[in-house]
Design a protein around this motif. Structure first.
Motif, mmCIF file in Angstrom:
data_model
loop_
_atom_site.group_PDB
_atom_site.id
_atom_site.type_symbol
_atom_site.label_atom_id
_atom_site.label_comp_id
_atom_site.label_asym_id
_atom_site.label_seq_id
_atom_site.Cartn_x
_atom_site.Cartn_y
_atom_site.Cartn_z
ATOM 1 N N UNK A 1 0.938 -1.225 0.028
ATOM 2 C CA UNK A 1 0.215 0.090 0.074
ATOM 3 C C UNK A 1 1.046 1.299 -0.116
ATOM 4 N N UNK A 2 1.914 1.340 0.826
ATOM 5 C CA UNK A 2 2.605 2.482 1.000
ATOM 6 C C UNK A 2 3.437 2.547 -0.643
ATOM 7 N N UNK A 3 3.883 1.323 -0.980
ATOM 8 C CA UNK A 3 4.749 1.570 -2.511
ATOM 9 C C UNK A 3 3.685 1.992 -3.483
ATOM 10 N N UNK A 4 2.347 1.918 -3.483
ATOM 11 C CA UNK A 4 1.615 2.111 -4.743
ATOM 12 C C UNK A 4 0.913 3.517 -4.530
ATOM 13 N N UNK A 5 0.834 4.027 -3.140
ATOM 14 C CA UNK A 5 0.324 5.188 -3.142
ATOM 15 C C UNK A 5 1.654 6.301 -2.781
ATOM 16 N N UNK B 1 -2.408 11.841 3.789
ATOM 17 C CA UNK B 1 -1.140 10.920 4.151
ATOM 18 C C UNK B 1 -1.290 9.348 4.477
ATOM 19 N N UNK B 2 -2.776 8.999 4.430
ATOM 20 C CA UNK B 2 -2.965 7.672 4.818
ATOM 21 C C UNK B 2 -2.787 6.692 3.573
ATOM 22 N N UNK B 3 -2.085 5.702 3.726
ATOM 23 C CA UNK B 3 -1.909 4.734 2.457
ATOM 24 C C UNK B 3 -3.124 3.890 2.426
ATOM 25 N N UNK B 4 -3.483 3.335 3.476
ATOM 26 C CA UNK B 4 -4.348 2.414 3.414
ATOM 27 C C UNK B 4 -5.040 2.388 4.843
ATOM 28 N N UNK B 5 -6.328 1.996 5.046
ATOM 29 C CA UNK B 5 -7.093 1.785 6.211
ATOM 30 C C UNK B 5 -6.945 0.237 6.156
ATOM 31 N N UNK C 1 -8.481 8.778 -1.913
ATOM 32 C CA UNK C 1 -7.380 8.046 -2.510
ATOM 33 C C UNK C 1 -6.774 6.971 -1.598
ATOM 34 N N UNK C 2 -7.377 6.346 -0.529
ATOM 35 C CA UNK C 2 -6.716 5.508 0.377
ATOM 36 C C UNK C 2 -7.133 4.187 -0.052
ATOM 37 N N UNK C 3 -6.330 3.225 -0.049
ATOM 38 C CA UNK C 3 -6.680 1.530 -0.261
ATOM 39 C C UNK C 3 -7.367 1.066 1.196
ATOM 40 N N UNK C 4 -8.278 0.161 0.849
ATOM 41 C CA UNK C 4 -8.954 -0.521 1.950
ATOM 42 C C UNK C 4 -8.466 -1.996 2.099
#
Length: 449
Positions: free
Chosen positions: A145-149, A214-218, A248-251
């Motif tokens: 998630x961090x890599x892609x966002x 700044x949140x890549x994913x929940x 724009x945050x992944x779940x």
């Protein structure tokens, strides 16, 4: 509640446990070379002065080394949701290990594609990879998630459980801000640098945290489980999905415990659409196994990046991940054990368990509640049932839990030691459930005096 009476009953049951289990007590006393005297320190989370030691386990029954048999509603805290040593998994593991060999050959097997296809049918995610635990699956999902966002932070729910993932050890403090979860051991950094937190069922707080950008994913369970079952309120999960997409945050849905909701967990039962799904424990039928699934769009974005080493240093964390033995166990579990029919049986029993507990609570007019998530049922010392993780944590009562767990264990019933959770497996029977109902009623009568 008369606390003096509770303490008297707890002392009585503790003494009974010591008298009934001399071999377990002696084994614990001899364990000088184990950190905390147990293989894993969480095994000390048990009512009484020492844990009971395992001798045998089969189906919904375990026997300790003192010769006592128990109806097992703990089931390895979900790891044995299949029941202990189900025949199909036992046969598959024996065939792979004893006859074919090569459990750690670092070569793929054809079983892996079968398992991936089956997980796609159940959960909807189209690309799968394997780990040995759900903790590892969650760690790798976070890295992806961090890599892609390109974003640094992960958001979790207060008092969530995602294994020993560092980013998840954050809770909501009294002022509403995030703070380290009490007891966090050896944190490598201030968790607020890596994580944000929102209460489960609180969309307003979730939106405020996501607005920072700044949140890549929940990373979340569709229902909280390891702080006691906390069910989503109507519209909450739809709101989470809408907010994550808007920002724009992944779940990431962690279905390791919520798999109890059905063959495809809450994701299938409630029509959820995560970008990533993680799962472990039960899918291996007792053999260590975990997995994470990605949407096709996300998988293609990651594989299209030539700056990400997804082959060597970017591996999921060890040569044993996706080994032939674990994959064979997963296939047998999904193909023959945790089937649609098995879940229907397990859900029916959990409803029966819920009704029995509810009747006891109603008879004594206790301010308690009972919650159910598919094959998983739990009683809580609050009414109404908690709606957030923080409320659930506040509803705990160690003395009361210890009394109930010891009372039941001394009479042949095991609950999950972390809380009052009972899980059904394909081998659980109506008689097993009714025995708990009978003993639960007797324990409440003893408390009432």
């Amino acid at each position: 509640m008369d606390r003096a009476r509770l303490r008297h009953l707890l002392a009585r049951e503790s003494a009974e446990a010591e008298a009934r289990n001399p071999r377990s007590q002696a084994a614990y006393a001899r364990a000088d070379h184990l950190f905390g005297r147990v293989p894993m320190t969480w095994m000390n989370k048990t009512a009484g002065a020492f844990p009971r030691y395992l001798a045998t386990a089969r189906g919904a029954r375990v026997t300790d080394i003192d010769g006592h048999e128990y109806v097992d509603f703990c089931l390895g805290d979900t790891g044995a949701m299949t029941g202990h040593s189900p025949a199909a998994v036992t046969a598959a593991v024996q065939h792979r290990f004893a006859e074919l060999g090569g459990a750690t050959a670092m070569l793929p097997t054809e079983d892996a594609e079968w398992v991936g296809a089956e997980l796609t049918c159940r959960f909807g995610l189209t690309r799968w990879s394997f780990s040995l635990t759900a903790t590892d699956a969650n760690r790798w999902a976070i890295r992806l998630a961090r890599a892609v966002t390109g974003r640094p932070k992960i958001l979790v729910n207060s008092y969530c459980y995602h294994g020993s993932v560092d980013e998840s050890l954050i809770v909501t403090g009294p002022d509403g801000a995030g703070t380290a979860r009490p007891g966090n051991v050896g944190a490598p950094y201030d968790v607020t640098l890596t994580s944000r937190v929102a209460e489960f069922n609180d969309l307003d707080q979730l939106e405020r945290e996501l607005a920072h950008g700044d949140v890549a994913a929940v990373l979340m369970e569709p229902a909280l489980t390891n702080i006691g079952i906390v069910l989503p309120e109507p519209g909450y999960l739809d709101g989470v999905r809408e907010l994550t997409r808007r920002h724009g945050t992944l779940l990431i849905n962690d279905e390791t415990h919520t798999f109890s909701a059905g063959p495809g967990g809450c994701t299938a039962a409630w029509g959820l659409e995560p970008d990533v799904l993680t799962i472990g424990k039960a899918i291996g039928g007792g053999i260590p196994a975990g997995a994470y699934g990605l949407s096709a769009e996300l998988a293609d974005r990651l594989l299209g990046r030539d700056d990400l080493d997804l082959v060597d240093m970017g591996g999921v964390g060890g040569t044993l991940a996706g080994n032939a033995l674990s994959v064979a166990a997963m296939r047998a579990t999904l193909e023959h054990v945790l089937t649609d029919g098995a879940f229907a049986h397990m859900h029916q029993l959990a409803e029966r368990f819920e009704a029995g507990v509810g009747a006891g609570i109603e008879k004594h007019a206790l301010p308690w509640s009972v919650s159910r998530l598919g094959a998983r049922t739990e009683y809580r010392f609050s009414s109404p049932a908690p709606r957030t993780g923080t409320e659930a944590a506040a509803a705990g009562d160690t003395e009361l839990e210890d009394f109930l767990h010891l009372y039941l264990a001394n009479r042949g019933i095991l609950l999950t030691p972390f809380h009052n959770m009972a899980l059904m497996c394909p081998d659980t029977t109506e008689q097993d459930v009714d025995r708990h109902t009978e003993l639960f009623a007797a324990a409440l009568a003893a408390l009432a005096g």
